[in-house]
Design a protein around this motif. Structure first.
Motif, mmCIF file in Angstrom:
data_model
loop_
_atom_site.group_PDB
_atom_site.id
_atom_site.type_symbol
_atom_site.label_atom_id
_atom_site.label_comp_id
_atom_site.label_asym_id
_atom_site.label_seq_id
_atom_site.Cartn_x
_atom_site.Cartn_y
_atom_site.Cartn_z
ATOM 1 N N SER A 27 0.842 -1.195 0.000
ATOM 2 C CA SER A 27 0.000 0.000 0.000
ATOM 3 C C SER A 27 0.887 1.258 0.000
ATOM 4 O O SER A 27 0.563 2.248 -0.647
ATOM 5 C CB SER A 27 -0.953 -0.002 1.186
ATOM 6 O OG SER A 27 -0.208 -0.001 2.386
ATOM 7 N N HIS A 28 1.999 1.155 0.705
ATOM 8 C CA HIS A 28 2.930 2.279 0.723
ATOM 9 C C HIS A 28 3.444 2.567 -0.679
ATOM 10 O O HIS A 28 3.489 3.718 -1.126
ATOM 11 C CB HIS A 28 4.095 1.962 1.669
ATOM 12 C CG HIS A 28 5.114 3.052 1.726
ATOM 13 N ND1 HIS A 28 6.225 3.099 0.899
ATOM 14 C CD2 HIS A 28 5.208 4.176 2.508
ATOM 15 C CE1 HIS A 28 6.946 4.157 1.175
ATOM 16 N NE2 HIS A 28 6.343 4.842 2.152
ATOM 17 N N ARG A 80 0.768 4.136 -2.676
ATOM 18 C CA ARG A 80 0.414 5.479 -2.226
ATOM 19 C C ARG A 80 1.453 6.530 -2.667
ATOM 20 O O ARG A 80 1.078 7.660 -2.957
ATOM 21 C CB ARG A 80 0.316 5.505 -0.705
ATOM 22 C CG ARG A 80 -1.044 5.098 -0.197
ATOM 23 C CD ARG A 80 -1.020 5.252 1.292
ATOM 24 N NE ARG A 80 -2.230 4.818 1.920
ATOM 25 C CZ ARG A 80 -2.256 4.043 2.986
ATOM 26 N NH1 ARG A 80 -1.104 3.580 3.481
ATOM 27 N NH2 ARG A 80 -3.382 3.741 3.521
ATOM 28 N N THR A 81 2.698 6.123 -2.657
ATOM 29 C CA THR A 81 3.728 7.132 -2.950
ATOM 30 C C THR A 81 3.561 7.754 -4.342
ATOM 31 O O THR A 81 3.451 8.978 -4.449
ATOM 32 C CB THR A 81 5.122 6.528 -2.735
ATOM 33 O OG1 THR A 81 5.183 6.090 -1.394
ATOM 34 C CG2 THR A 81 6.230 7.556 -2.969
ATOM 35 N N LEU A 138 0.853 7.684 -6.007
ATOM 36 C CA LEU A 138 -0.484 8.273 -5.970
ATOM 37 C C LEU A 138 -0.416 9.696 -5.381
ATOM 38 O O LEU A 138 -1.072 10.618 -5.868
ATOM 39 C CB LEU A 138 -1.427 7.384 -5.154
ATOM 40 C CG LEU A 138 -2.875 7.861 -5.018
ATOM 41 C CD1 LEU A 138 -3.541 7.915 -6.398
ATOM 42 C CD2 LEU A 138 -3.654 6.941 -4.094
ATOM 43 N N THR A 139 0.383 9.804 -4.344
ATOM 44 C CA THR A 139 0.522 11.118 -3.713
ATOM 45 C C THR A 139 1.117 12.127 -4.715
ATOM 46 O O THR A 139 0.645 13.265 -4.821
ATOM 47 C CB THR A 139 1.457 11.021 -2.489
ATOM 48 O OG1 THR A 139 1.045 9.916 -1.699
ATOM 49 C CG2 THR A 139 1.400 12.295 -1.649
ATOM 50 N N THR A 140 2.130 11.652 -5.437
ATOM 51 C CA THR A 140 2.757 12.520 -6.429
ATOM 52 C C THR A 140 1.722 12.994 -7.433
ATOM 53 O O THR A 140 1.626 14.182 -7.733
ATOM 54 C CB THR A 140 3.893 11.762 -7.148
ATOM 55 O OG1 THR A 140 4.832 11.344 -6.166
ATOM 56 C CG2 THR A 140 4.589 12.647 -8.187
ATOM 57 N N ARG A 175 -1.547 13.049 -7.140
ATOM 58 C CA ARG A 175 -2.592 13.870 -6.507
ATOM 59 C C ARG A 175 -2.083 15.300 -6.281
ATOM 60 O O ARG A 175 -2.778 16.274 -6.587
ATOM 61 C CB ARG A 175 -2.994 13.222 -5.191
ATOM 62 C CG ARG A 175 -4.105 13.978 -4.474
ATOM 63 C CD ARG A 175 -4.620 13.177 -3.289
ATOM 64 N NE ARG A 175 -5.702 13.912 -2.625
ATOM 65 C CZ ARG A 175 -6.442 13.398 -1.642
ATOM 66 N NH1 ARG A 175 -6.201 12.149 -1.211
ATOM 67 N NH2 ARG A 175 -7.395 14.094 -1.098
ATOM 68 N N TRP A 176 -0.880 15.364 -5.740
ATOM 69 C CA TRP A 176 -0.364 16.695 -5.432
ATOM 70 C C TRP A 176 -0.006 17.466 -6.717
ATOM 71 O O TRP A 176 -0.224 18.666 -6.790
ATOM 72 C CB TRP A 176 0.866 16.591 -4.515
ATOM 73 C CG TRP A 176 0.498 16.169 -3.106
ATOM 74 C CD1 TRP A 176 -0.702 15.773 -2.674
ATOM 75 C CD2 TRP A 176 1.375 16.169 -1.998
ATOM 76 N NE1 TRP A 176 -0.677 15.466 -1.337
ATOM 77 C CE2 TRP A 176 0.612 15.696 -0.884
ATOM 78 C CE3 TRP A 176 2.738 16.467 -1.794
ATOM 79 C CZ2 TRP A 176 1.161 15.554 0.392
ATOM 80 C CZ3 TRP A 176 3.262 16.323 -0.513
ATOM 81 C CH2 TRP A 176 2.477 15.867 0.574
ATOM 82 N N ALA A 177 0.482 16.729 -7.662
ATOM 83 C CA ALA A 177 0.825 17.375 -8.929
ATOM 84 C C ALA A 177 -0.432 17.939 -9.588
ATOM 85 O O ALA A 177 -0.446 19.084 -10.083
ATOM 86 C CB ALA A 177 1.503 16.374 -9.861
ATOM 87 N N ARG A 209 -7.943 14.346 -10.429
ATOM 88 C CA ARG A 209 -7.682 14.534 -8.998
ATOM 89 C C ARG A 209 -8.680 13.748 -8.152
ATOM 90 O O ARG A 209 -8.328 13.086 -7.173
ATOM 91 C CB ARG A 209 -7.722 16.025 -8.649
ATOM 92 C CG ARG A 209 -6.981 16.327 -7.346
ATOM 93 C CD ARG A 209 -7.400 17.656 -6.778
ATOM 94 N NE ARG A 209 -8.761 17.588 -6.262
ATOM 95 C CZ ARG A 209 -9.047 17.294 -4.988
ATOM 96 N NH1 ARG A 209 -8.070 17.050 -4.133
ATOM 97 N NH2 ARG A 209 -10.288 17.255 -4.589
ATOM 98 N N ALA A 259 -7.109 6.560 -3.214
ATOM 99 C CA ALA A 259 -6.565 6.583 -1.851
ATOM 100 C C ALA A 259 -7.556 5.941 -0.888
ATOM 101 O O ALA A 259 -7.185 5.123 -0.032
ATOM 102 C CB ALA A 259 -6.267 8.021 -1.440
#
Lengths: 120, 739
Positions: free
Chosen positions: B520-521, B524-525, B527-529, B531-533, B556, B563
């Motif tokens: 999941s980590h 997520r990593t 995914l976070t990029t 999402r934030w991008a 988004r 997530a």
């Protein structure tokens, strides 16, 4: 006097984005990409707040927390990780972290409201 | 018939003198020759002799007879006899020898004596006129002159009638007795007796027995003429004796006194006849003389025997009656004996019957005992077999097993148990010992001995089912312990401890968890990029066309759903793996709902949803607050997601006596009826839900469902498509230990 926030994050894009985001709120942001650098930075000059990733090369977040505890640093530490296990969370709180945030559950601009309260 | 000439007087005198001499000689009268006997004196002497004496001349004519001689021959006096011609005299008799054979005249002792030979013989005379029978020993002696010529014959009749009769009667009685005792069926006996009596003592004999109703029953009839037996029976049947009679069968029965009718006249017959027919029968039977004697035993009259003389012309006399009475007595005894025998026989039969029954009962009992014993043996066998099975099961269980009785003594234990706790004893050696004896050994093996002992005590105190208690051993192994109390209804019989080595399972679990966590980590990593991008790009929207802006927004949103999905999947895997163990804490449900309400306020406002709360009281229960919050949040999230703008969401907290109910009511799209049963399935999404919200995880309701299970509560719903849905969570109302 501007507050200093130390950000320890190994992922370059995130590290840059966090820095950009936080700097919008008139804080001094220092970024490092691993635990060792974080400890070195802290030893050089302790920040007002540490935003700490857990899984990083060289020295992970737990180890940094343990170091801080051992050396009686008491600036607030907020974990910003993509690990979400309860065990991880409770372990960090136990080691002195003030809060635990899961990166993927939040937008980049949600970060500031979550750490602002710990900047005294 | 002419009168025979009397001998000359002197001659007669000398004859008498000589006769007297003869008579006296055996008596050794030494003086006799010298005695001067006058004729009178001699006659006196002869007259005084009880025996009958006659003198016969050589031609057979009687020249002297004394009175007893007249009596013996049935004449009224000696005079009468002397005047009767010899041929007449002989014609009055039938003469038989002692064997009952008719005796020819020439063989008579007197004839033989007339021929010169002294002779004597036992004779039986039956007087033709009266039928009377007499016995005499006739001794005839010739008296000879000097030339050896028979001068006259002296006949001496020694009357033996009485003796003979006594002998005969005795013989008869002896026969009768043997008959009477020959059978114990007295009817048979009495018939035999009647047959014996006829014809010797009667021409006709009837035996009556009086039954217990006092009625004389004809049990035996015998007649000298077999054809008349029936007549005699008919007589009794047609004209039975009347119990009112003072004489006859009933008279004798009532008085016990015998009756003797020596000579029955025709008048008597007429008098006793009840009618002409009766009279005719009686006459036909020709009764002449009758004796009725009672049969008396132990002073009780049992019946009567009637002796009837008819054809034989016999007349019963007193001596016959005595004999008959004697016979009656013996018959009574025989009846009594038969009765006693019957009683004895009955008793014997009864005893035999009882013994048989007892024997039968014994057999039945023995059989039952045998069956019972057999059943017991079988059940013992089964017991042994089931005990053996039980031992085998315990011995072969792929886990440590310890079976204690209700007092904590070891009933059974297996090798696995001994191995887990490093006990040197064999399982067999441990059986019968108290668990306390090896508690030290157990403690020395576990990581936390004090806690371990504590759990034992708690278990013995509560005696409640305890599953999956984790025990860490010093060697690093992890055991799971189950405690199972064995109850028979309400009776506590014993207890079983089962120990499973879960070290490997734990390791696998840990590895799985770590994998999930890392996986999941790693998801997520990036995914976070993204999402934030995307977030950053959205901030730079001024540079974008509208269509591009929409694309950014969709991308988004997708990262948010992704997530959420990752989070939900992690939770599902943790719940399913049993890693989420409900904790017990004091939870104010009202506060908990209010918190969720607050947290959801922003999004509700954003979506223009009316979110209402209705909370009764301030209920505090014992539960896992975090899980409960997760459940309710999932339901509310679901409602928010599927309710259109300006709709409403309402949360009710209803308190019932034994449970709390939390209702989440929305005016959303509802669940199509045909899909309602699948709504709690993992990853299931209703058609109308997908239509409204393409990005749902399909895990929210499933999570609420499986988490509710952890809290021993349930989630149910009522829904109508297009109208809305009401979800209800029902929680057991467990009051906290201290409120």
């Amino acid at each position: 006097m501007m507050k200093t926030i130390l950000v320890a994050e190994d992922e370059p894009f995130l590290r840059e984005t966090i820095q950009l985001g936080l700097e919008e709120h008139q804080v001094h942001v220092i970024v490092v990409s691993n635990g060792d650098d974080a400890v070195a930075e802290i030893q050089k000059s302790p920040p007002d707040l540490l935003l700490l990733d857990l899984l990083m090369p060289k020295r992970d977040g737990y180890s940094v927390l343990a170091f801080l505890r051992q050396n009686s640093f008491n600036f607030p530490v907020i974990i910003l990780s993509n690990l979400s296990d309860e065990l991880d969370q409770s372990k960090c709180i136990e080691l002195g972290a003030k809060d635990y945030l899961v990166k993927s559950d939040m937008d980049e601009d949600e970060l500031w409201p979550n750490i602002q309260k710990y900047l005294l | 018939m002419s009168t025979p000439p009397l001998p000359k007087r002197i001659a007669v005198s000398s004859v008498i003198k000589k006769t007297a001499e003869r008579l006296m000689s055996p008596l050794s009268f030494p003086l006799l020759p010298t005695l001067e006997f006058s004729k009178e004196r001699l006659e006196l002497i002869l007259r005084g002799i009880a025996d009958g004496i006659t003198l016969q001349a050589p031609d057979g004519t009687l020249i002297y007879a004394n009175e007893p001689a007249a009596l013996v021959t049935g004449y009224a006096s000696a005079e009468e006899l002397l005047h009767e011609p010899v041929e007449n005299i002989m014609g009055k008799f039938e003469i038989f020898d002692e064997h009952g054979k008719s005796l020819p005249m020439q063989n008579m002792p007197s004839r033989l004596a007339l021929m010169g030979n002294p002779s004597e013989q036992l004779l039986q005379f039956r007087i033709r006129a009266t039928g009377e029978e007499r016995w005499s020993l006739l001794k005839s002696t010739p008296v000879k002159d000097a030339q050896g010529q028979v001068e006259y014959v002296i006949n001496i009749f020694h009357d033996l009638t009485e003796r003979k009769r006594n002998e005969e009667n005795a013989l008869f009685l002896s026969d009768a007795t043997s008959i009477l005792s020959s059978s114990l069926d007295y009817t048979t006996t009495l018939v035999s007796l009647a047959r014996l009596v006829v014809p010797k003592f009667a021409d006709w004999c009837v035996v009556h027995i009086v039954d217990n109703k006092g009625i004389a029953q004809n049990v035996a009839v015998e007649h000298v003429n077999p054809q008349k037996v029936k007549w005699a029976r008919d007589l009794d049947k047609k004209y039975p004796h009347s119990p009112d009679e003072h004489s006859g069968v009933y008279g004798v029965f009532k008085s016990g006194v015998p009756e003797l009718y020596t000579d029955i006249s025709d008048d008597m017959v007429k008098m006793s006849a009840q009618n002409d027919e009766h009279l005719a029968i009686l006459r036909e039977l020709g009764m002449r003389s009758v004796m009725i004697v009672p049969m008396v035993a132990n002073g009780k009259v049992l019946g009567t025997i009637s002796f009837i003389a008819a054809e034989s012309n016999k007349n019963y006399r007193t001596e016959d009656l005595k004999f008959a009475e004697n016979l009656g007595g013996r018959a009574a005894l025989a009846i009594e004996n038969a009765r006693l025998y019957r009683e004895a026989q009955f008793e014997i039969e009864e005893r035999i019957r009882v013994e048989k029954e007892v024997r039968h009962l014994n057999e039945v009992l023995e059989q039952k005992v045998e069956q019972r014993t057999h059943a017991l043996q079988i059940s013992q066998k089964q017991d042994r077999a089931s005990l053996q099975r039980f031992k085998n099961v315990i011995a072969q269980l792929p886990m440590g097993a310890l079976v204690l009785d209700e007092k904590n003594y070891i009933i059974e234990v297996n090798q696995n148990f001994c191995d887990f706790f490093k006990l040197s004893d064999t399982p067999h050696a441990l059986v019968g010992r108290h668990y306390f004896e090896f508690l030290d050994s157990l403690q020395s093996v576990v990581q936390q001995p004090a806690e371990y002992t504590e759990t034992f005590h708690a278990i013995f105190q509560n005696r409640q089912l305890v599953l999956n208690q984790e025990i860490l051993l010093r060697d690093g192994r992890i055991l799971f312990r189950d405690y199972v109390p064995i109850m028979d209804d309400q009776t506590f019989l014993g207890q079983i401890f089962l120990y499973r080595d879960v070290t490997r399972d734990k390791r696998i679990d840990a590895a799985k968890s770590e994998f999930m966590s890392l996986a999941s980590h790693q998801l997520r990593t990036p995914l976070t990029t993204i999402r934030w991008a995307l977030g950053r790009l959205q901030k730079a929207e001024n540079f974008l066309q509208d269509s591009h802006r929409n694309m950014l927004s969709a991308a988004r949103n997708a990262t948010v759903v992704m997530a959420d999905t990752i989070n939900a999947m992690l939770t599902v895997s943790r719940v399913e793996a049993g890693h989420i163990l409900p904790k017990s804490m004091k939870v104010n449900v009202a506060t908990l709902i209010e918190d969720i309400h607050e947290e959801s306020a922003a999004i509700c406002e954003e979506k223009h949803l009316n979110f209402l709360l209705s909370v009764e009281g301030d209920p505090v229960i014992e539960t896992d607050g975090q899980l409960l919050k997760e459940i309710i949040s999932n339901l509310i999230r679901n409602s928010i997601q599927y309710t259109k703008e300006n709709g409403s969401i309402r949360v009710n907290l209803v308190r019932a006596s034994h449970h709390l109910e939390i209702q989440v009511i929305d005016t959303g799209v509802g669940i199509p009826a045909h899909q309602q049963e699948r709504i709690f399935q993992k990853f299931f999404r209703a058609d109308n839900a997908i239509l409204r919200q393409p990005d749902g995880t399909g895990l929210g309701l499933y999570l609420a469902f499986i988490m509710a299970k952890l809290l021993h509560s349930s989630v149910s719903f009522v829904s109508e498509e297009g109208e809305g849905t009401t979800f209800s969570v029902t929680l057991p109302f467990i009051l906290p230990a201290s409120v």
